[in-house]
Design a protein around this motif. Structure first.
Motif, PDB file in Angstrom:
ATOM      1  N   THR A  99       0.842  -1.199   0.000  1.00 40.85           N
ATOM      2  CA  THR A  99       0.000   0.000   0.000  1.00 40.85           C
ATOM      3  C   THR A  99       0.873   1.243   0.000  1.00 40.85           C
ATOM      4  O   THR A  99       1.919   1.275   0.647  1.00 40.85           O
ATOM      5  CB  THR A  99      -0.973   0.030   1.188  1.00 40.85           C
ATOM      6  N   GLU A 100       0.420   2.231  -0.730  1.00 43.18           N
ATOM      7  CA  GLU A 100       1.095   3.522  -0.748  1.00 43.18           C
ATOM      8  C   GLU A 100       0.336   4.556   0.081  1.00 43.18           C
ATOM      9  O   GLU A 100       0.876   5.601   0.396  1.00 43.18           O
ATOM     10  CB  GLU A 100       1.260   4.005  -2.182  1.00 43.18           C
ATOM     11  N   THR A 101      -0.914   4.250   0.422  1.00 45.82           N
ATOM     12  CA  THR A 101      -1.755   5.269   1.071  1.00 45.82           C
ATOM     13  C   THR A 101      -2.507   4.798   2.308  1.00 45.82           C
ATOM     14  O   THR A 101      -3.065   5.634   3.018  1.00 45.82           O
ATOM     15  CB  THR A 101      -2.791   5.812   0.075  1.00 45.82           C
ATOM     16  N   ALA A 102      -2.563   3.498   2.565  1.00 45.03           N
ATOM     17  CA  ALA A 102      -3.464   3.019   3.619  1.00 45.03           C
ATOM     18  C   ALA A 102      -2.761   2.196   4.692  1.00 45.03           C
ATOM     19  O   ALA A 102      -3.370   1.322   5.309  1.00 45.03           O
ATOM     20  CB  ALA A 102      -4.595   2.208   2.981  1.00 45.03           C
ATOM     21  N   GLU A 103      -1.508   2.496   4.960  1.00 44.13           N
ATOM     22  CA  GLU A 103      -0.755   1.722   5.948  1.00 44.13           C
ATOM     23  C   GLU A 103      -1.427   1.751   7.323  1.00 44.13           C
ATOM     24  O   GLU A 103      -1.563   0.715   7.982  1.00 44.13           O
ATOM     25  CB  GLU A 103       0.672   2.254   6.033  1.00 44.13           C
ATOM     26  N   SER A 104      -1.881   2.913   7.757  1.00 46.08           N
ATOM     27  CA  SER A 104      -2.500   2.989   9.084  1.00 46.08           C
ATOM     28  C   SER A 104      -3.834   2.239   9.126  1.00 46.08           C
ATOM     29  O   SER A 104      -4.169   1.620  10.137  1.00 46.08           O
ATOM     30  CB  SER A 104      -2.674   4.435   9.538  1.00 46.08           C
ATOM     31  N   PHE A 105      -4.584   2.271   8.035  1.00 45.04           N
ATOM     32  CA  PHE A 105      -5.841   1.522   7.963  1.00 45.04           C
ATOM     33  C   PHE A 105      -5.571   0.028   8.173  1.00 45.04           C
ATOM     34  O   PHE A 105      -6.203  -0.620   9.011  1.00 45.04           O
ATOM     35  CB  PHE A 105      -6.544   1.763   6.621  1.00 45.04           C
ATOM     36  N   PHE A 106      -4.617  -0.516   7.409  1.00 47.07           N
ATOM     37  CA  PHE A 106      -4.332  -1.944   7.512  1.00 47.07           C
ATOM     38  C   PHE A 106      -3.683  -2.294   8.845  1.00 47.07           C
ATOM     39  O   PHE A 106      -3.941  -3.366   9.398  1.00 47.07           O
ATOM     40  CB  PHE A 106      -3.489  -2.413   6.321  1.00 47.07           C
ATOM     41  N   ALA A 107      -2.867  -1.406   9.402  1.00 49.59           N
ATOM     42  CA  ALA A 107      -2.283  -1.650  10.724  1.00 49.59           C
ATOM     43  C   ALA A 107      -3.393  -1.802  11.761  1.00 49.59           C
ATOM     44  O   ALA A 107      -3.297  -2.642  12.667  1.00 49.59           O
ATOM     45  CB  ALA A 107      -1.331  -0.520  11.099  1.00 49.59           C
ATOM     46  N   GLY A 108      -4.455  -1.020  11.623  1.00 45.45           N
ATOM     47  CA  GLY A 108      -5.580  -1.110  12.537  1.00 45.45           C
ATOM     48  C   GLY A 108      -6.338  -2.429  12.428  1.00 45.45           C
ATOM     49  O   GLY A 108      -7.129  -2.778  13.307  1.00 45.45           O
ATOM     50  N   LEU A 109      -6.081  -3.163  11.355  1.00 45.93           N
ATOM     51  CA  LEU A 109      -6.724  -4.469  11.148  1.00 45.93           C
ATOM     52  C   LEU A 109      -5.767  -5.624  11.428  1.00 45.93           C
ATOM     53  O   LEU A 109      -6.026  -6.761  11.053  1.00 45.93           O
ATOM     54  CB  LEU A 109      -7.265  -4.565   9.712  1.00 45.93           C
ATOM     55  N   GLY A 110      -4.648  -5.304  12.075  1.00 47.57           N
ATOM     56  CA  GLY A 110      -3.726  -6.353  12.499  1.00 47.57           C
ATOM     57  C   GLY A 110      -2.577  -6.642  11.556  1.00 47.57           C
ATOM     58  O   GLY A 110      -1.813  -7.585  11.783  1.00 47.57           O
ATOM     59  N   PHE A 111      -2.421  -5.860  10.508  1.00 51.74           N
ATOM     60  CA  PHE A 111      -1.299  -6.059   9.593  1.00 51.74           C
ATOM     61  C   PHE A 111      -0.066  -5.357  10.148  1.00 51.74           C
ATOM     62  O   PHE A 111      -0.170  -4.292  10.751  1.00 51.74           O
ATOM     63  CB  PHE A 111      -1.624  -5.502   8.199  1.00 51.74           C
ATOM     64  N   GLU A 112       1.098  -5.975   9.936  1.00 53.45           N
ATOM     65  CA  GLU A 112       2.378  -5.405  10.363  1.00 53.45           C
ATOM     66  C   GLU A 112       3.181  -5.004   9.137  1.00 53.45           C
ATOM     67  O   GLU A 112       3.197  -5.729   8.139  1.00 53.45           O
ATOM     68  CB  GLU A 112       3.203  -6.441  11.113  1.00 53.45           C
ATOM     69  N   THR A 113       3.882  -3.895   9.231  1.00 50.86           N
ATOM     70  CA  THR A 113       4.785  -3.473   8.167  1.00 50.86           C
ATOM     71  C   THR A 113       6.093  -4.237   8.306  1.00 50.86           C
ATOM     72  O   THR A 113       6.660  -4.303   9.401  1.00 50.86           O
ATOM     73  CB  THR A 113       5.035  -1.957   8.241  1.00 50.86           C
ATOM     74  N   VAL A 114       6.530  -4.837   7.210  1.00 43.69           N
ATOM     75  CA  VAL A 114       7.762  -5.635   7.192  1.00 43.69           C
ATOM     76  C   VAL A 114       8.535  -5.291   5.918  1.00 43.69           C
ATOM     77  O   VAL A 114       7.977  -4.743   4.969  1.00 43.69           O
ATOM     78  CB  VAL A 114       7.446  -7.153   7.229  1.00 43.69           C
ATOM     79  N   PRO A 115       9.816  -5.648   5.873  1.00 39.96           N
ATOM     80  CA  PRO A 115      10.571  -5.442   4.633  1.00 39.96           C
ATOM     81  C   PRO A 115       9.984  -6.289   3.502  1.00 39.96           C
ATOM     82  O   PRO A 115       9.513  -7.408   3.743  1.00 39.96           O
ATOM     83  CB  PRO A 115      11.986  -5.919   4.976  1.00 39.96           C
ATOM     84  N   ARG A 116      10.007  -5.767   2.293  1.00 42.19           N
ATOM     85  CA  ARG A 116       9.494  -6.507   1.135  1.00 42.19           C
ATOM     86  C   ARG A 116      10.140  -7.870   1.003  1.00 42.19           C
ATOM     87  O   ARG A 116       9.506  -8.838   0.577  1.00 42.19           O
ATOM     88  CB  ARG A 116       9.761  -5.710  -0.145  1.00 42.19           C
TER      89      ARG A 116
END
Length: 148
Positions: A99-116
Protein backbone atom coordinates in the motif's frame (compact mmCIF):
# COMPACT_ATOMS: atom_id res chain seq x y z
CA UNK A 1 -22.46 -4.39 8.57
CA UNK A 2 -23.62 -7.19 6.29
CA UNK A 3 -21.81 -7.39 2.99
CA UNK A 4 -22.34 -9.99 0.31
CA UNK A 5 -19.29 -10.80 -1.79
CA UNK A 6 -20.17 -11.24 -5.44
CA UNK A 7 -17.57 -12.48 -7.94
CA UNK A 8 -16.42 -9.54 -10.05
CA UNK A 9 -17.14 -11.14 -13.40
CA UNK A 10 -18.70 -9.49 -16.47
CA UNK A 11 -20.50 -6.26 -15.57
CA UNK A 12 -19.40 -6.60 -11.93
CA UNK A 13 -15.76 -6.48 -13.06
CA UNK A 14 -16.49 -3.29 -14.98
CA UNK A 15 -17.95 -1.79 -11.79
CA UNK A 16 -14.88 -2.82 -9.76
CA UNK A 17 -12.53 -1.36 -12.37
CA UNK A 18 -14.50 1.90 -12.22
CA UNK A 19 -14.13 2.03 -8.42
CA UNK A 20 -10.37 1.42 -8.74
CA UNK A 21 -9.87 4.07 -11.41
CA UNK A 22 -11.87 6.61 -9.40
CA UNK A 23 -9.61 5.94 -6.39
CA UNK A 24 -6.41 6.07 -8.52
CA UNK A 25 -5.59 2.45 -7.67
CA UNK A 26 -3.92 0.01 -10.08
CA UNK A 27 -6.16 -2.07 -12.31
CA UNK A 28 -3.37 -4.26 -13.71
CA UNK A 29 -4.21 -7.91 -13.29
CA UNK A 30 -7.81 -7.37 -12.27
CA UNK A 31 -8.94 -8.63 -15.67
CA UNK A 32 -6.82 -11.76 -15.51
CA UNK A 33 -4.40 -13.50 -13.22
CA UNK A 34 -4.57 -16.01 -10.41
CA UNK A 35 -6.76 -13.95 -8.12
CA UNK A 36 -10.41 -13.91 -7.37
CA UNK A 37 -11.94 -10.45 -7.27
CA UNK A 38 -15.20 -9.50 -5.62
CA UNK A 39 -17.67 -6.68 -5.34
CA UNK A 40 -19.05 -6.02 -1.89
CA UNK A 41 -22.80 -5.51 -2.08
CA UNK A 42 -25.06 -4.09 0.65
CA UNK A 43 -28.79 -3.67 0.12
CA UNK A 44 -28.41 -4.68 -3.55
CA UNK A 45 -25.88 -1.89 -4.16
CA UNK A 46 -22.19 -2.35 -5.03
CA UNK A 47 -20.22 -0.26 -2.53
CA UNK A 48 -16.70 -1.72 -2.45
CA UNK A 49 -14.44 -4.35 -3.90
CA UNK A 50 -11.19 -6.20 -3.60
CA UNK A 51 -9.37 -9.39 -4.36
CA UNK A 52 -7.29 -12.25 -3.06
CA UNK A 53 -4.54 -13.91 -5.07
CA UNK A 54 -3.42 -17.28 -3.67
CA UNK A 55 0.29 -18.10 -3.77
CA UNK A 56 0.76 -21.46 -2.09
CA UNK A 57 0.43 -21.07 1.67
CA UNK A 58 0.28 -17.27 1.35
CA UNK A 59 -2.18 -14.92 -0.29
CA UNK A 60 -1.94 -11.40 -1.66
CA UNK A 61 -4.69 -8.97 -0.71
CA UNK A 62 -5.14 -6.39 -3.42
CA UNK A 63 -7.29 -3.75 -4.99
CA UNK A 64 -9.30 -3.01 -1.84
CA UNK A 65 -11.49 -0.01 -2.56
CA UNK A 66 -14.58 1.58 -1.02
CA UNK A 67 -16.86 3.91 -2.91
CA UNK A 68 -16.15 7.50 -1.72
CA UNK A 69 -19.68 8.11 -0.45
CA UNK A 70 -19.46 4.98 1.76
CA UNK A 71 -16.08 5.63 3.38
CA UNK A 72 -15.99 6.06 7.14
CA UNK A 73 -18.84 3.58 7.72
CA UNK A 74 -16.72 0.51 8.45
CA UNK A 75 -17.20 -0.92 4.96
CA UNK A 76 -13.45 -1.27 4.36
CA UNK A 77 -12.82 -3.14 7.61
CA UNK A 78 -15.75 -5.46 6.97
CA UNK A 79 -14.60 -6.10 3.41
CA UNK A 80 -11.04 -6.90 4.48
CA UNK A 81 -12.34 -9.30 7.14
CA UNK A 82 -14.41 -11.10 4.51
CA UNK A 83 -11.44 -11.22 2.10
CA UNK A 84 -9.28 -12.68 4.88
CA UNK A 85 -11.90 -15.42 5.20
CA UNK A 86 -11.57 -16.06 1.45
CA UNK A 87 -7.77 -16.21 1.79
CA UNK A 88 -8.05 -18.66 4.68
CA UNK A 89 -10.38 -20.86 2.63
CA UNK A 90 -7.65 -21.13 -0.05
CA UNK A 91 -5.32 -22.59 2.58
CA UNK A 92 -3.27 -19.44 3.13
CA UNK A 93 -1.58 -19.10 6.49
CA UNK A 94 -0.62 -15.49 5.89
CA UNK A 95 -1.84 -12.56 3.84
CA UNK A 96 0.43 -9.95 2.28
CA UNK A 97 -0.25 -6.57 0.70
CA UNK A 98 1.41 -3.46 -0.65
CA UNK A 99 0.00 0.00 0.00
CA UNK A 100 1.09 3.52 -0.75
CA UNK A 101 -1.75 5.27 1.07
CA UNK A 102 -3.46 3.02 3.62
CA UNK A 103 -0.76 1.72 5.95
CA UNK A 104 -2.50 2.99 9.08
CA UNK A 105 -5.84 1.52 7.96
CA UNK A 106 -4.33 -1.94 7.51
CA UNK A 107 -2.28 -1.65 10.72
CA UNK A 108 -5.58 -1.11 12.54
CA UNK A 109 -6.72 -4.47 11.15
CA UNK A 110 -3.73 -6.35 12.50
CA UNK A 111 -1.30 -6.06 9.59
CA UNK A 112 2.38 -5.40 10.36
CA UNK A 113 4.78 -3.47 8.17
CA UNK A 114 7.76 -5.63 7.19
CA UNK A 115 10.57 -5.44 4.63
CA UNK A 116 9.49 -6.51 1.13
CA UNK A 117 12.16 -9.20 1.22
CA UNK A 118 10.24 -10.91 4.05
CA UNK A 119 7.42 -11.88 1.67
CA UNK A 120 7.44 -15.44 0.32
CA UNK A 121 9.17 -15.76 -3.05
CA UNK A 122 5.91 -16.55 -4.87
CA UNK A 123 4.32 -13.35 -3.52
CA UNK A 124 7.42 -11.30 -4.39
CA UNK A 125 7.25 -12.69 -7.94
CA UNK A 126 3.62 -11.61 -8.35
CA UNK A 127 2.95 -8.78 -10.82
CA UNK A 128 1.78 -6.61 -7.91
CA UNK A 129 5.19 -6.85 -6.20
CA UNK A 130 7.31 -7.09 -9.35
CA UNK A 131 5.90 -4.26 -11.45
CA UNK A 132 2.65 -2.66 -10.26
CA UNK A 133 3.65 -1.10 -6.92
CA UNK A 134 6.96 0.72 -6.67
CA UNK A 135 9.56 0.17 -3.96
CA UNK A 136 8.09 2.98 -1.82
CA UNK A 137 4.89 1.02 -1.16
CA UNK A 138 4.67 -0.36 2.37
CA UNK A 139 4.76 -4.15 2.55
CA UNK A 140 2.45 -5.53 5.20
CA UNK A 141 1.47 -8.97 6.42
CA UNK A 142 -0.91 -10.68 8.77
CA UNK A 143 -1.03 -14.28 9.93
CA UNK A 144 -4.32 -16.11 9.53
CA UNK A 145 -5.88 -18.47 11.99
CA UNK A 146 -7.94 -18.08 15.10
CA UNK A 147 -9.97 -14.86 14.85
CA UNK A 148 -9.93 -13.69 11.29
Amino acid sequence: MTLELVPADGPARTTLLGFLREADLPTTGVRDGPGRFYLAVADDEAIAGGGVEPYGDAALLRSVVVRPDRRGEGVGATLVTRLLDVAGATGAGSVWLLTETAESFFAGLGFETVPREAAPAAVRDSPEFATVCDEHAACMTRALGGNV
